[in-house]
Scaffold this motif. Structure first.
Motif, mmCIF file in Angstrom:
data_model
loop_
_atom_site.group_PDB
_atom_site.id
_atom_site.type_symbol
_atom_site.label_atom_id
_atom_site.label_comp_id
_atom_site.label_asym_id
_atom_site.label_seq_id
_atom_site.Cartn_x
_atom_site.Cartn_y
_atom_site.Cartn_z
ATOM 1 N N GLY A 22 8.443 -2.281 -1.728
ATOM 2 C CA GLY A 22 7.363 -1.491 -1.134
ATOM 3 C C GLY A 22 7.215 -0.241 -1.980
ATOM 4 O O GLY A 22 8.159 0.142 -2.675
ATOM 5 N N GLN A 23 6.048 0.403 -1.953
ATOM 6 C CA GLN A 23 5.880 1.629 -2.744
ATOM 7 C C GLN A 23 6.707 2.757 -2.165
ATOM 8 O O GLN A 23 7.079 3.692 -2.859
ATOM 9 C CB GLN A 23 4.407 2.052 -2.799
ATOM 10 N N ASN A 24 6.967 2.671 -0.869
ATOM 11 C CA ASN A 24 7.737 3.730 -0.206
ATOM 12 C C ASN A 24 8.433 3.085 0.983
ATOM 13 O O ASN A 24 7.990 3.209 2.119
ATOM 14 C CB ASN A 24 6.763 4.838 0.230
ATOM 15 N N ASN A 80 2.195 17.002 -5.048
ATOM 16 C CA ASN A 80 2.105 16.605 -3.644
ATOM 17 C C ASN A 80 3.263 15.686 -3.242
ATOM 18 O O ASN A 80 3.073 14.689 -2.538
ATOM 19 C CB ASN A 80 0.769 15.908 -3.368
ATOM 20 N N ARG A 81 4.480 16.011 -3.677
ATOM 21 C CA ARG A 81 5.626 15.144 -3.405
ATOM 22 C C ARG A 81 6.338 15.482 -2.080
ATOM 23 O O ARG A 81 7.194 14.721 -1.627
ATOM 24 C CB ARG A 81 6.622 15.206 -4.561
ATOM 25 N N HIS A 82 6.061 16.639 -1.497
ATOM 26 C CA HIS A 82 6.645 16.985 -0.192
ATOM 27 C C HIS A 82 8.160 17.121 -0.169
ATOM 28 O O HIS A 82 8.784 16.858 0.856
ATOM 29 C CB HIS A 82 6.210 15.978 0.887
ATOM 30 N N SER A 112 12.328 4.020 -2.924
ATOM 31 C CA SER A 112 12.473 5.023 -1.864
ATOM 32 C C SER A 112 11.772 6.286 -2.313
ATOM 33 O O SER A 112 11.851 6.652 -3.478
ATOM 34 C CB SER A 112 13.928 5.423 -1.687
ATOM 35 N N HIS A 113 11.149 6.953 -1.369
ATOM 36 C CA HIS A 113 10.555 8.260 -1.658
ATOM 37 C C HIS A 113 11.532 9.326 -1.146
ATOM 38 O O HIS A 113 11.939 9.266 0.005
ATOM 39 C CB HIS A 113 9.212 8.372 -0.936
ATOM 40 N N PRO A 114 11.890 10.298 -1.995
ATOM 41 C CA PRO A 114 12.889 11.297 -1.592
ATOM 42 C C PRO A 114 12.484 12.047 -0.315
ATOM 43 O O PRO A 114 13.344 12.480 0.446
ATOM 44 C CB PRO A 114 12.929 12.263 -2.773
ATOM 45 N N GLY A 138 0.802 -1.221 0.000
ATOM 46 C CA GLY A 138 0.000 0.000 0.000
ATOM 47 C C GLY A 138 0.837 1.275 0.000
ATOM 48 O O GLY A 138 2.062 1.235 -0.025
ATOM 49 N N CYS A 139 0.122 2.395 0.007
ATOM 50 C CA CYS A 139 0.806 3.690 -0.021
ATOM 51 C C CYS A 139 -0.099 4.751 0.581
ATOM 52 O O CYS A 139 -1.303 4.752 0.343
ATOM 53 C CB CYS A 139 1.161 4.072 -1.454
ATOM 54 N N ASN A 140 0.505 5.661 1.372
ATOM 55 C CA ASN A 140 -0.270 6.748 1.981
ATOM 56 C C ASN A 140 0.022 8.094 1.358
ATOM 57 O O ASN A 140 -0.440 9.111 1.851
ATOM 58 C CB ASN A 140 0.077 6.864 3.479
ATOM 59 N N ASN A 141 0.820 8.123 0.304
ATOM 60 C CA ASN A 141 1.343 9.415 -0.146
ATOM 61 C C ASN A 141 0.393 10.235 -1.009
ATOM 62 O O ASN A 141 0.490 11.454 -1.026
ATOM 63 C CB ASN A 141 2.664 9.222 -0.873
ATOM 64 N N PHE A 142 -0.467 9.585 -1.732
ATOM 65 C CA PHE A 142 -1.415 10.304 -2.582
ATOM 66 C C PHE A 142 -0.746 11.387 -3.430
ATOM 67 O O PHE A 142 -1.158 12.557 -3.395
ATOM 68 C CB PHE A 142 -2.562 10.891 -1.742
ATOM 69 N N CYS A 143 0.280 11.027 -4.162
ATOM 70 C CA CYS A 143 0.804 11.933 -5.182
ATOM 71 C C CYS A 143 -0.374 12.197 -6.119
ATOM 72 O O CYS A 143 -1.142 11.269 -6.425
ATOM 73 C CB CYS A 143 1.959 11.285 -5.937
ATOM 74 N N THR A 144 -0.530 13.444 -6.583
ATOM 75 C CA THR A 144 -1.810 13.810 -7.202
ATOM 76 C C THR A 144 -2.096 13.103 -8.533
ATOM 77 O O THR A 144 -3.226 13.088 -8.999
ATOM 78 C CB THR A 144 -1.911 15.337 -7.412
ATOM 79 N N TYR A 145 -1.031 12.538 -9.152
ATOM 80 C CA TYR A 145 -1.228 11.866 -10.449
ATOM 81 C C TYR A 145 -1.480 10.368 -10.289
ATOM 82 O O TYR A 145 -1.808 9.689 -11.259
ATOM 83 C CB TYR A 145 0.037 12.054 -11.323
ATOM 84 N N CYS A 146 -1.319 9.820 -9.090
ATOM 85 C CA CYS A 146 -1.106 8.373 -8.959
ATOM 86 C C CYS A 146 -2.322 7.594 -8.452
ATOM 87 O O CYS A 146 -2.992 7.986 -7.496
ATOM 88 C CB CYS A 146 0.076 8.136 -8.029
ATOM 89 N N ILE A 147 -2.559 6.457 -9.060
ATOM 90 C CA ILE A 147 -3.722 5.622 -8.749
ATOM 91 C C ILE A 147 -3.420 4.614 -7.628
ATOM 92 O O ILE A 147 -4.338 4.065 -7.011
ATOM 93 C CB ILE A 147 -4.179 4.879 -10.046
ATOM 94 N N VAL A 148 -2.115 4.374 -7.364
ATOM 95 C CA VAL A 148 -1.729 3.271 -6.471
ATOM 96 C C VAL A 148 -2.418 3.301 -5.089
ATOM 97 O O VAL A 148 -2.952 2.285 -4.642
ATOM 98 C CB VAL A 148 -0.186 3.177 -6.323
ATOM 99 N N PRO A 149 -2.449 4.465 -4.391
ATOM 100 C CA PRO A 149 -3.081 4.440 -3.060
ATOM 101 C C PRO A 149 -4.555 4.032 -3.108
ATOM 102 O O PRO A 149 -5.091 3.499 -2.142
ATOM 103 C CB PRO A 149 -2.949 5.886 -2.575
ATOM 104 N N TYR A 150 -5.212 4.284 -4.249
ATOM 105 C CA TYR A 150 -6.634 3.947 -4.369
ATOM 106 C C TYR A 150 -6.836 2.449 -4.601
ATOM 107 O O TYR A 150 -7.845 1.896 -4.204
ATOM 108 C CB TYR A 150 -7.278 4.729 -5.526
HETATM 109 FE FE1 SF4 Z 1 2.579 6.326 -3.642
HETATM 110 FE FE2 SF4 Z 1 4.596 6.253 -5.366
HETATM 111 FE FE3 SF4 Z 1 2.119 6.615 -6.242
HETATM 112 FE FE4 SF4 Z 1 3.309 8.537 -4.927
HETATM 113 S S1 SF4 Z 1 3.965 7.715 -6.920
HETATM 114 S S2 SF4 Z 1 1.228 7.833 -4.559
HETATM 115 S S3 SF4 Z 1 4.545 7.400 -3.447
HETATM 116 S S4 SF4 Z 1 2.912 4.805 -5.217
#
Ligand code: SF4
Ligand code: SAH
Ligand code: F3S
Length: 469
Positions: A232-234, A308-310, A269-271, A188-200
């Protein structure tokens, strides 16, 4: 945000394994050895999930084949990251009407990240009547029950209820490779980058217990695995949901202290969370590969904020500088998106200047693809498709030049590589940084580490010879 990880109870998993036994008994009563084919799209997470599906199928008596033709079960393990990925799946799924016509007993399933999207499930229900079952990643551990239901009722079945996500320990896994292994450390992933479907589609971040991960790594190494990739996604937020007081660097250090000769690497890794402690740990242990995949996505701080990359450009570059100062030989790779909504020409140039400054070994380059339900999909996007393609081509050309220069600089160096296979009558090997090397030598060397002198280079691979020393 506190999340408490839900672990699937062992009794529930045992029930699934008991269902595998029932399916096996059904086939053996017909004196048939059924065949199953699993097709994988997308990232290493899906590769690892497919190994688990093959494990469950094998427990159920299925022989694994490499073609849908004549298979009794076909599973499409899908990816939803870009529209193109989904189109490929729909195309290939359509083609399965023919394999099913030739073998009417064939049962067809769709799973993976596309199965976590309601509109995809609706489309399958309406337009793909030859698909027998759909299950999202949250329900993978219940696949035996789904298969049993489809076999016994003949009815189309859907396990697609949305959930925050859980962890299933101890699923059988049929691994593809004897030398290299994927080990999922979190899901899973909690980051919710605005373009990304993975957390959903993959739910909230959840970490496996460190003792389970260490046990798995120890067993793999005892069985001859030489190269472990932690998934892992992050990975940097590993452990935040556990009450073990352990973070990713601690976990990595523990694995790197296991006995025997092997390398451990990780992605992604997430930067935002890549800490000094992580790089100090990488530098301290010889068994941690000096390779880092650190997606930057854009060289523009404004675009990074909209994503939303922080982190901003300067923080990213600072992170890279610190890592390189400790590990000058570090092999760097990254992901980048071109044409994010509203990206200007000047912002795109910032991406170009960033890759010139960092000098990645190689890059995974993507054109922004709007994903339904993500914030970026409804952002104004005035840039034309042609312009985005032009930026993309320019980015690839600049990166190919850099990759070529870096690879040419390998020539003459002698490096410790893992000889991992045979291809076109040559041995294949991997440098510590993951670069492919082709060389001549006896097949008996497969599975060993050897000093290899690099004699040639192209954009994608190196050639070498066994070092005499
Ligand atoms: Fe998560 Fe990576 Fe998607 Fe960002 S790009 S929401 S960190 S899976
Ligand atoms: N968790 C990883 C990335 C997983 S997805 C991370 O955060 O680094 C792999 C890559 O696909 C991303 O890094 C991004 O570059 C790309 N990607 C994700 N969504 C995309 C989209 N909607 N359009 C184009 N590229 C996308
Ligand atoms: Fe694709 Fe799912 Fe991986 S969307 S990239 S398979 S996590």
């Amino acid at each position: 945000m506190e999340t408490k990880t839900t672990v699937i109870p062992q009794e529930a998993l045992q029930q699934q394994l008991a269902v595998c036994g029932q399916i096996r008994a059904y086939w053996s009563s017909r004196t048939i050895t059924p065949r199953a084919y699993v097709e994988t799209y997308g990232c290493q997470q899906n590769e690892a999930d497919s190994e688990r599906l093959r494990g469950l199928l094998s427990e159920s008596g299925y022989a694994i084949t490499d073609t849908a033709e004549g298979a009794d079960v076909v599973i499409m393990n899908t990816c939803a990251i870009r529209e193109h990925a989904e189109q490929r799946v729909f195309g290939n799924l359509g083609a399965l009407t023919h394999t099913k016509r030739r073998h009417p007993e064939q049962k067809i399933f769709l799973c993976g990240c596309m199965a976590g999207q309601e509109q995809v499930v609706d489309r399958i229900k309406k337009s793909y009547p030859h698909v027998d079952g759909v299950f999202s990643t949250h329900h993978l551990w219940q696949f035996p029950q789904l298969l049993h239901q489809v076999l016994s009722t003949g009815k189309r079945t859907y396990f697609t209820e949305d959930e925050p996500g859980s962890i299933a320990e101890g699923l059988p896994q049929l691994r593809d490779n004897k030398l290299k292994a994927w080990v999922s450390i979190m899901y899973g992933c909690n980051n919710f980058c605005t373009y990304c479907i993975v957390p959903y589609v993959r739910g909230r971040e959840r970490s496996r217990k460190s003792e389970d991960i260490l046990h798995e790594c120890r067993t793999l190494i005892e069985n001859g695995v030489k190269d472990i990739t932690l998934l892992g996604q992050n990975v940097n937020s590993y452990g935040k949901d556990l009450d073990e007081g352990i973070d990713f660097s601690d976990l990595l250090a523990k694995i790197a202290q296991l006995p025997s000769t092997f390398l451990v690497r990780f992605m992604t890794s997430h930067p935002r969370d890549a800490s000094k402690k992580l790089f100090d740990t990488m530098a301290a242990y010889p068994k941690i590969a000096k390779q880092l995949h650190l997606p930057f996505q854009s060289g523009s701080s404004r675009v990074l904020k909209a994503m939303n990359r922080h982190y901003d450009r300067e923080k990213y570059l600072e992170t890279i500088r610190y890592a390189k100062s400790l590990m000058p030989e570090l092999v760097l790779t990254s992901d980048v998106i071109v044409g994010f909504p509203g990206e200007t020409e000047a912002e795109f140039e910032e991406t170009i200047s960033l890759i010139r400054e960092v000098r990645y070994d190689s890059l995974f380059t993507f054109i922004f693809s709007p994903r339904a339900g993500t914030p970026a999909a409804s952002m104004p996007d005035p840039t034309s498709k042609e312009e985005k393609n032009r930026r993309f081509d320019r980015l690839c050309a600049v990166q190919n030049g850099i990759s070529e220069e870096i690879h040419n600089a390998y020539i003459g160096k002698t490096m410790l590589c893992l000889i991992d296979g045979v291809d076109k009558e040559q041995l294949t090997a991997r440098t510590e940084g993951g670069r492919l090397v082709r060389l001549s030598g006896p097949e008996s060397l497969v599975g060993t580490f050897a000093q290899i002198k690099i004699t040639g280079a192209s954009t994608w691979s190196l050639t070498g010879e066994l070092s005499k020393q």
